[in-house]
Design an enzyme around this catalytic site. Structure first.
Site, PDB file in Angstrom:
ATOM      1  N   ASN A 176     -10.437  -2.729   2.627  1.00  0.00           N
ATOM      2  CA  ASN A 176     -10.128  -2.787   1.124  1.00  0.00           C
ATOM      3  C   ASN A 176     -11.202  -2.593   0.474  1.00  0.00           C
ATOM      4  OD1 ASN A 176      -7.260  -3.164   1.193  1.00  0.00           O
ATOM      5  ND2 ASN A 176      -7.402  -5.548   0.980  1.00  0.00           N
ATOM      6  N   HIS A 189       0.955  -1.203  -0.023  1.00  0.00           N
ATOM      7  CA  HIS A 189      -0.104   0.157  -0.075  1.00  0.00           C
ATOM      8  C   HIS A 189       0.862   1.305   0.101  1.00  0.00           C
ATOM      9  CE1 HIS A 189      -3.812  -2.203   0.607  1.00  0.00           C
ATOM     10  NE2 HIS A 189      -3.028  -3.044   1.402  1.00  0.00           N
TER      11      HIS A 189
HETATM   12 FE1  HDD Z   1      -2.445  -4.730   5.525  1.00  0.00          FE
HETATM   13  C1  HDD Z   1      -0.912  -1.662   5.212  1.00  0.00           C
HETATM   14  C2  HDD Z   1      -5.461  -3.539   4.430  1.00  0.00           C
HETATM   15  C3  HDD Z   1      -3.935  -7.991   5.554  1.00  0.00           C
HETATM   16  C4  HDD Z   1       0.479  -5.814   7.199  1.00  0.00           C
HETATM   17  N1  HDD Z   1      -2.934  -2.998   4.872  1.00  0.00           N
HETATM   18  C5  HDD Z   1      -2.251  -1.989   4.916  1.00  0.00           C
HETATM   19  C6  HDD Z   1      -2.900  -0.810   4.321  1.00  0.00           C
HETATM   20  C7  HDD Z   1      -4.332  -1.203   4.122  1.00  0.00           C
HETATM   21  C8  HDD Z   1      -4.293  -2.711   4.436  1.00  0.00           C
HETATM   22  C9  HDD Z   1      -5.609  -0.415   3.691  1.00  0.00           C
HETATM   23  C10 HDD Z   1      -2.508   0.628   4.079  1.00  0.00           C
HETATM   24  C11 HDD Z   1      -2.781   1.400   5.380  1.00  0.00           C
HETATM   25  C12 HDD Z   1      -2.586   2.850   4.886  1.00  0.00           C
HETATM   26  O1  HDD Z   1      -2.936   3.560   4.296  1.00  0.00           O
HETATM   27  O2  HDD Z   1      -1.488   3.421   5.411  1.00  0.00           O
HETATM   28  N2  HDD Z   1      -4.207  -5.789   4.966  1.00  0.00           N
HETATM   29  C13 HDD Z   1      -5.328  -4.748   4.602  1.00  0.00           C
HETATM   30  C14 HDD Z   1      -6.403  -5.628   4.552  1.00  0.00           C
HETATM   31  C15 HDD Z   1      -6.127  -7.036   4.980  1.00  0.00           C
HETATM   32  C16 HDD Z   1      -4.523  -6.960   5.533  1.00  0.00           C
HETATM   33  C17 HDD Z   1      -7.930  -5.103   4.343  1.00  0.00           C
HETATM   34  C18 HDD Z   1      -6.899  -8.459   5.279  1.00  0.00           C
HETATM   35  C19 HDD Z   1      -8.014  -8.345   5.353  1.00  0.00           C
HETATM   36  N3  HDD Z   1      -1.855  -6.705   6.203  1.00  0.00           N
HETATM   37  C20 HDD Z   1      -2.423  -7.596   6.133  1.00  0.00           C
HETATM   38  C21 HDD Z   1      -1.884  -8.842   6.808  1.00  0.00           C
HETATM   39  C22 HDD Z   1      -0.526  -8.157   7.343  1.00  0.00           C
HETATM   40  C23 HDD Z   1      -0.647  -6.771   6.817  1.00  0.00           C
HETATM   41  C24 HDD Z   1      -2.256 -10.278   7.265  1.00  0.00           C
HETATM   42  C25 HDD Z   1       0.438  -8.793   8.047  1.00  0.00           C
HETATM   43  C26 HDD Z   1       0.434 -10.111   8.591  1.00  0.00           C
HETATM   44  N4  HDD Z   1      -0.747  -3.985   5.969  1.00  0.00           N
HETATM   45  C27 HDD Z   1       0.542  -4.573   6.711  1.00  0.00           C
HETATM   46  C28 HDD Z   1       1.585  -3.721   6.912  1.00  0.00           C
HETATM   47  C29 HDD Z   1       1.165  -2.355   6.312  1.00  0.00           C
HETATM   48  C30 HDD Z   1      -0.040  -2.445   5.511  1.00  0.00           C
HETATM   49  C31 HDD Z   1       2.764  -4.263   6.430  1.00  0.00           C
HETATM   50  C32 HDD Z   1       2.165  -1.815   5.156  1.00  0.00           C
HETATM   51  C33 HDD Z   1       2.129  -0.147   6.000  1.00  0.00           C
HETATM   52  C34 HDD Z   1       1.428  -0.214   7.213  1.00  0.00           C
HETATM   53  O3  HDD Z   1       1.002  -1.386   7.387  1.00  0.00           O
HETATM   54  O4  HDD Z   1       1.110   0.652   7.748  1.00  0.00           O
HETATM   55  O5  HDD Z   1       1.894  -3.669   8.356  1.00  0.00           O
END
Ligand code: HDD
Length: 690
Positions: A145, A73
């Site tokens: 999402n 993202h």
């Molecule tokens: Fe995630 C970012 C949505 C599963 C680990 N995720 C991130 C963002 C969104 C989502 C919208 C961007 C937030 C922003 O605008 O700063 N992610 C989801 C959805 C998931 C999902 C809807 C499942 C239903 N994500 C998911 C899992 C993991 C992560 C299972 C890790 C185990 N996601 C992350 C992250 C991020 C992230 C690496 C990257 C940047 C951040 O968090 O702030 O931690």
């Protein structure tokens, strides 16, 4: 103006004024700068001196302007707004933000998933829809999402999923796209991705605008009322403008036309007071309902059909303020699904449980400090107080000795600090959230998680014929980009046979490969009734609100026709964007010059929802040899948009091979109503779909 940034201790009044109303340019230490053009040298042609603290500070700061981009993202855009509760759900949740009439400040960030921060806005990709509610009881982050299900069931697979979809490890391409070996290798080996793949291959991943997307919290969460009673809940965002997507050829051409298509659209809409709005809906259900379903409500690859549990609207969200600074706000905003308020709680969804760790952890790496909650965009708007202290970039200056609890300092006349609040503080719900909550330590999943195909079949059956053709064609397109042809596409099609035999055959035929033997299903799929709510085309709103119509003019365009058309477009609440061969404008039939909003070559029709061609004979003749003009109408036709044309513009339409018919009208009353629609029935005559 040199800078608008006012920082604490800038003591503006002690600085000399650079001129009337202009602040003085200073170093970070507040030293006024006399010359910001030349570094300090030993002689006019001599070497630059290390002593130059102004140069050193400026370059030092510049060198560190970037922080690590989000691992997923990374490309996103944000805005401020508010949430207003419109229904009383106190029987379900005690959260203050749901008190009817309560307004809560929000910050929203939309994003793509796979691409880097500098990638384009319109690849085929899932869109992030993350909302931070600054409630009076603390921050709640709903990090969702634009698709109601996810690729995987357990957070332990997230790094594998993301590694496979991002650019490949050795060659560092492709950027921002799933049409490559490693993604499909992984997906074809992981049948649990199947349901989400159908969504990802549909037009859901090609939104027309961030303002025209649905949003979903995906996981099952809990709502908890004042008596401690918990109910299961799924969250939905429904866009006021209706849901609308582009088609694949259009999305490809949008990438060429405008890398910033979505962020520009959002920024301009808010900037002009056309505030995007969504309704917040909930699906609420209990344990008895959960137990009766053929799927597990803790499995994020499954949704709950709206026909089984209708979505109840409980509030609305309006985005009414653009950020002042992209980095300070949109880049530094730190969403954590673990941020939750009393009245909302987590379920045992194993994907959600893993997320609770990941986000907090990643913010430390992105923002460099455990104190990232102090950054203005992340700080709660309600009071906060605790005994966490120190750490890098500490901005708070706590007074006194009370940095531990319990303490009896107050009894000695000192500040004792904050205390626990059992009555209103967050208490984890003790309500059970499913069977088998206790037991041995096991690395397993609940049995129902093994059904990977039933809901994919339901999704496919819920689509229109045109949508099914788009999905099949996307599978064919993406799998055609896979170099590991001997194994991956066949393995994928073998999985698809469990969803729908005819569909699998369609994809195999499109790829030109023999139909492989059916993959063995871990659990045989069951029939679930189709649901119209899952289709885009069945739910599009017949409205021009928030949309843009391109109006092509040239010298000689009839002034009266143009003015009538613009009036009708504006009455329908759409934006008329004038396009002409020269941006300075065209001389209309009345001799007046009409300025253009865009020059023809740089304003192709894919950025519009419909087009009008208002040409005189003279203007049309001049444009017949203009490739950009022919493409303008040809692409609008190919992208299934309405075209309204003056009689004199017919030769241009002829040259582009466009015949009058469905959605191709004169400039009469029929055009504006047609402009609100897409003419999907036109498509089979224009391109071969799988
Ligand atoms: Fe995630 C970012 C949505 C599963 C680990 N995720 C991130 C963002 C969104 C989502 C919208 C961007 C937030 C922003 O605008 O700063 N992610 C989801 C959805 C998931 C999902 C809807 C499942 C239903 N994500 C998911 C899992 C993991 C992560 C299972 C890790 C185990 N996601 C992350 C992250 C991020 C992230 C690496 C990257 C940047 C951040 O968090 O702030 O931690």
């Amino acid at each position: 103006m040199a800078t608008k940034t006012k920082q604490s201790g800038d003591g503006g009044e002690t600085h000399q004024k650079a001129g009337e109303g202009t602040e003085v340019l200073t170093t970070n230490q507040g030293i006024a700068i006399a010359d910001n053009q030349n570094s300090l040298k030993a002689g006019a042609r001599g070497p630059t001196l290390l002593e130059d603290f102004i140069l050193r500070e400026k370059i030092f700061h510049f060198d560190h302007e970037r922080i690590p981009e989000r691992i997923v993202h990374a490309r996103g855009t944000g805005a401020h707004g508010f949430f207003e509760a419109t229904d009383d759900i106190s029987d379900l949740s005690k959260a203050a933000l749901f008190t009817k009439g309560e307004k809560t400040e929000v910050f929203v960030r939309f994003s793509t998933v796979a691409g880097g921060a500098g990638s384009v806005d319109t690849p085929r990709d899932v869109r992030g829809f993350a909302v931070k509610f600054y409630t009076r009881e603390g921050n709640w982050d709903l990090v969702g999402n634009n698709i109601p299900v996810f690729f995987i069931q357990d957070a332990i697979k997230f790094p594998d999923l993301i590694h496979s979809v991002k650019m490949e490890a050795d060659r560092a391409y492709p950027q921002a796209g799933s049409a490559h070996d490693t993604f499909w290798d992984f997906a074809s080996l992981m049948p649990e991705t199947t349901h989400m793949l159908f969504w990802a291959m549909s037009d859901r991943t090609l939104p027309r605008s961030l303002r025209m997307m649905e949003g979903f919290g995906i996981h099952t969460f809990l709502l908890v009322n004042a008596a401690g009673k918990a109910s299961f809940v799924k969250f939905h965002w429904k866009p006021k403008l209706g849901i609308q997507s582009t088609i694949w050829d259009e999305a490809l051409k949008l990438q060429a036309a405008d890398n910033d298509y979505h962020r520009r659209d959002l920024f301009e809409a808010i900037d002009t007071g056309d505030f995007p709005e969504w309704e917040l809906g909930i699906q609420v259900f209990d344990q008895a309902f959960a137990d009766a379903q053929p799927y597990d409500v803790l499995d994020s690859t499954k949704l709950i059909p709206e026909d089984d549990v209708p979505v109840r609207i409980i509030g609305r969200m309006v985005l009414d303020r653009n950020v002042d600074n992209f980095f300070a706000e949109t880049e530094q905003v730190a969403f954590c699904p673990g941020n939750i308020v009393p009245g909302i709680d987590f379920s045992n969804d194993p994907l959600l449980q893993g997320r609770l760790f990941s986000y907090l952890d990643t913010q430390k790496s992105r923002l460099g400090t455990t104190n990232f909650h102090q950054i203005p965009v992340n700080a709660p708007r309600c009071p906060m107080a605790n005994f966490q202290r120190d750490g890098m970039m500490q901005m708070a200056v706590p007074k006194g000795r009370a940095n531990y609890e319990p303490n009896s300092l107050a009894a000695h006349g000192e500040e004792g600090g904050p205390r626990e609040c059992p009555a209103s503080g967050f208490a984890t719900s003790t309500a059970p959230t499913g069977r088998d909550e206790t037991g041995d330590k096991l690395r397993v999943r609940s049995e129902l998680f093994a059904d990977h195909y039933s809901q994919a079949r339901m999704f496919l059956a819920s689509q229109t014929e045109s949508e099914q053709a788009h999905i099949a064609s996307s599978f064919v397109f993406e799998l055609s980009k896979v170099g590991l042809l001997d194994q991956v596409p066949g393995r994928m099609v073998a999985n698809l046979r469990n969803v729908d035999e005819a569909f699998a055959k369609r994809v195999a035929d499109g790829l030109g490969i023999p139909l492989p033997p059916k993959a063995t299903a871990a659990r045989e799929p069951v029939e679930i009734a189709p649901s119209d709510a899952l289709s885009i085309q069945k739910n599009m709103k017949d409205t021009l609100e928030g949309r843009a119509i391109g109006v092509l003019i040239a010298d000689g365009t009839d002034a009266a026709d143009l003015s009538t058309l613009i009036g009708a477009i504006e009455k329908a609440k759409a934006k008329a964007v004038i396009v002409a061969p020269k941006v300075g404008g065209a001389t209309l039939s009345d001799g007046k010059v009409q300025k253009a909003d865009g020059q023809l070559a740089g304003t192709p029709s894919q950025i519009f929802d419909a087009v009008a061609v208002v040409l005189s004979e003279e203007g049309c003749t001049a444009l017949l040899n203009e490739g950009a003009a022919v493409e303008w109408v040809m692409n609008a036709f190919g992208h299934l948009k309405a075209i309204g044309a003056s009689d004199a513009a017919k030769p241009l339409l002829d040259k582009a091979g466009i015949k009058p018919g469905d959605g191709v009208t004169g400039l009469d009353d029929g055009f504006v109503p047609a402009a609100a629609k897409r003419f999907y029935a036109r498509e089979p005559g224009l391109r071969t779909l799988a």
